[in-house]
Design a protein around this motif. Structure first.
Motif, mmCIF file in Angstrom:
data_model
loop_
_atom_site.group_PDB
_atom_site.id
_atom_site.type_symbol
_atom_site.label_atom_id
_atom_site.label_comp_id
_atom_site.label_asym_id
_atom_site.label_seq_id
_atom_site.Cartn_x
_atom_site.Cartn_y
_atom_site.Cartn_z
ATOM 1 N N GLY A 7 54.094 41.900 53.091
ATOM 2 C CA GLY A 7 52.859 42.639 53.351
ATOM 3 C C GLY A 7 51.802 42.328 52.315
ATOM 4 N N GLU A 8 50.763 43.149 52.278
ATOM 5 C CA GLU A 8 49.697 42.969 51.285
ATOM 6 C C GLU A 8 50.308 42.839 49.893
ATOM 7 O OE1 GLU A 8 46.233 42.416 52.827
ATOM 8 O OE2 GLU A 8 46.123 43.109 50.778
ATOM 9 N N PRO A 9 49.885 41.843 49.121
ATOM 10 C CA PRO A 9 50.463 41.674 47.783
ATOM 11 C C PRO A 9 49.872 42.662 46.772
ATOM 12 C CG PRO A 9 48.837 39.964 48.203
ATOM 13 C CD PRO A 9 48.900 40.804 49.438
ATOM 14 N N TYR A 10 50.628 43.705 46.429
ATOM 15 C CA TYR A 10 50.113 44.734 45.510
ATOM 16 C C TYR A 10 50.561 44.522 44.078
ATOM 17 C CZ TYR A 10 48.979 47.574 49.615
ATOM 18 O OH TYR A 10 48.463 48.036 50.774
ATOM 19 N N TYR A 11 51.834 44.180 43.929
ATOM 20 C CA TYR A 11 52.412 44.154 42.581
ATOM 21 C C TYR A 11 52.998 42.787 42.279
ATOM 22 C CZ TYR A 11 52.687 49.293 42.882
ATOM 23 O OH TYR A 11 52.415 50.625 43.003
ATOM 24 N N VAL A 12 52.888 42.359 41.030
ATOM 25 C CA VAL A 12 53.651 41.195 40.578
ATOM 26 C C VAL A 12 55.032 41.708 40.186
ATOM 27 C CG1 VAL A 12 51.529 40.185 39.714
ATOM 28 C CG2 VAL A 12 53.046 41.324 38.127
ATOM 29 N N ARG A 27 44.403 40.293 38.974
ATOM 30 C CA ARG A 27 45.817 40.640 39.128
ATOM 31 C C ARG A 27 46.579 39.585 39.937
ATOM 32 N NH1 ARG A 27 47.870 46.747 39.434
ATOM 33 N NH2 ARG A 27 49.616 46.613 40.835
ATOM 34 N N LEU A 28 45.975 39.117 41.026
ATOM 35 C CA LEU A 28 46.664 38.140 41.874
ATOM 36 C C LEU A 28 46.581 36.733 41.293
ATOM 37 C CD1 LEU A 28 45.472 39.351 45.399
ATOM 38 C CD2 LEU A 28 47.633 39.846 44.247
ATOM 39 N N ALA A 29 45.405 36.362 40.792
ATOM 40 C CA ALA A 29 45.197 34.981 40.346
ATOM 41 C C ALA A 29 45.882 34.686 39.013
ATOM 42 C CB ALA A 29 43.708 34.682 40.237
ATOM 43 N N GLU A 30 46.061 35.713 38.195
ATOM 44 C CA GLU A 30 46.761 35.502 36.917
ATOM 45 C C GLU A 30 48.219 35.959 37.003
ATOM 46 O OE1 GLU A 30 44.538 36.538 33.216
ATOM 47 O OE2 GLU A 30 43.065 37.273 34.640
ATOM 48 N N TYR A 31 48.584 36.518 38.149
ATOM 49 C CA TYR A 31 49.930 37.070 38.349
ATOM 50 C C TYR A 31 50.291 37.990 37.180
ATOM 51 C CZ TYR A 31 54.617 37.350 40.323
ATOM 52 O OH TYR A 31 55.764 37.808 40.915
#
Ligand code: UDP
Length: 368
Positions: free
Chosen positions: A307-312, A343-347
């Motif tokens: 689903g939607e990527p919320y958390y690393v 948050r997404l691009a730097e994980y």
């Protein structure tokens, strides 16, 4: 078409960068794959006059004056200090752990100056790696096994579907342990909820003559149409590189929104359910802005993998993969044509204020 700068993503990272660059006279195009702005802090007012957070609860808090001043340019904040109770052994107990938590759990009345010693005794009775190697160690080394098992162990298994010993000790830093009776979830000096919502705040950020916005467009499908001197990428890190080192795990949530025909559902905005039920927590939105209605809307969070990527997911294998991707990022950033932020691009398990801080920092570097 030619723009000076293309920004991929209209969440906090993208909107912050867009605004700062636009104010320096740069022509910016923001490309967003969703049909709305504000990324995962998107919110809206529902038919009962309650502001609902589309992707789950977001509470703004920061220690950083510069970040606070920045966001206050785009919204007023409603004074709000986040309170959480944890439902354990049939009771609603103050969380994070403070003096009153100990009173509820152990039935003891101790002074603030005695809490440290009490917790030290709990820790002494417990087994863990010292120095801490993982999430379990990090928590047990502060509060002991009894409190770990009551409040952390099962919540963490539910949330991450991992053994807490496989997860980074870093995650534990998010949750304070207090000796006094402060029962707020966050201790930051600046806290609040945007008076007219996060979406409105981001809309104000993007409202500048030098900013154009393309909604509902996937950057990877449209990027051939545009040329730019700089691309600021805030999307998923692994996707940018076509998953060449394998997929990074992102954790998602199924959010179940329910409206009840009563004034309040629970005494505080969020109740955590470490040990019971399949959901991790329930949030009742009207507490955030102190909204008045004879109905109330709440959200149950069910963690899931897809689903939607919320958390690393901070495990060793993901962090290893991240490192490889970040080496690629570094190479691209050295050309001066790319910035990866958020948050997404730097994980990275950033909070909202950290995203904004990072985005401001990267833009300032670029403008130098
Ligand atoms: N956590 C826990 N028990 C709780 C709350 C949090 O064990 O009652 C752990 C859990 O691993 C969780 C992490 O601490 O994923 C971070 O919690 P936080 O409330 O910061 O999560 P977020 O709001 O980012 O979902």
């Amino acid at each position: 078409m030619k723009y000076e700068i293309i920004i991929v993503g209209a969440g906090l990272a993208g909107a912050t960068a867009a605004r700062l660059l636009a104010e320096k006279g740069k022509k910016v195009l923001v490309i967003e794959q969703h049909k709305h702005i504000a990324g995962h802090c998107h919110d809206y007012k529902n038919e009962h006059g309650i502001t609902v957070h589309t992707y789950g609860p977001h509470i703004f808090h920061t220690k950083n004056k510069k970040v606070w001043n920045f966001v206050n340019r785009f919204t007023e904040f409603h004074y709000y200090q986040h309170k959480v109770l944890s439902y354990a052994e049939g009771k609603l107990i103050p969380f994070p752990i403070n003096r009153d938590t100990l009173k509820e759990v152990f039935g003891i009345e101790i002074g603030t100056h005695e809490v440290k010693e009490f917790l030290e005794k709990e820790v002494k009775k417990s087994k863990f790696n010292n120095p801490p190697k993982n999430f379990r160690d990090a928590v047990v080394s502060q509060v002991g096994e009894r409190l770990y098992e009551m409040f952390f162990k099962n919540y963490t298994i539910k949330q991450w579907e991992r053994d807490p010993e496989e997860l980074s000790a870093e995650i534990a830093k998010r949750i304070p342990v207090r000796e006094n009776r402060d029962d707020r979830y966050f201790s930051d000096q600046y806290q609040g909820i945007p008076k007219h919502g996060y979406t409105k705040m981001v809309e104000n950020m993007l409202d500048h003559e030098n900013i154009s916005l393309l909604l509902g467009a996937d950057y990877f499908e449209v990027n051939d149409l545009f040329e730019s001197e700089l691309t600021i990428y805030t999307g998923e890190l692994d996707r940018f590189f076509d998953y060449k080192y394998g997929k990074l795990e992102y954790r998602s949530l199924e959010l179940e929104f329910k409206t009840f025909d009563k004034e309040y559902y629970q005494p505080v905005a969020t109740v955590n359910y470490p040990n019971d039920y399949d959901w991790t927590r329930i949030t009742e939105f009207k507490h955030f802005l102190d909204e008045k209605s004879n109905k109330t809307t709440v959200c149950f969070e069910y963690p899931k993998a897809e689903g939607e990527p919320y958390y690393v997911v901070m495990t060793e294998d993901n962090m290893e993969k991240r490192k490889k991707y970040m080496e690629e990022v570094e190479k691209l950033e050295k050309t001066g044509k790319y910035i990866f932020v958020g948050r997404l691009a730097e994980y990275k398990y950033y909070n909202m204020d950290q995203v904004i801080e990072k985005s401001i920092e990267r833009v300032e570097e670029y403008l130098k």
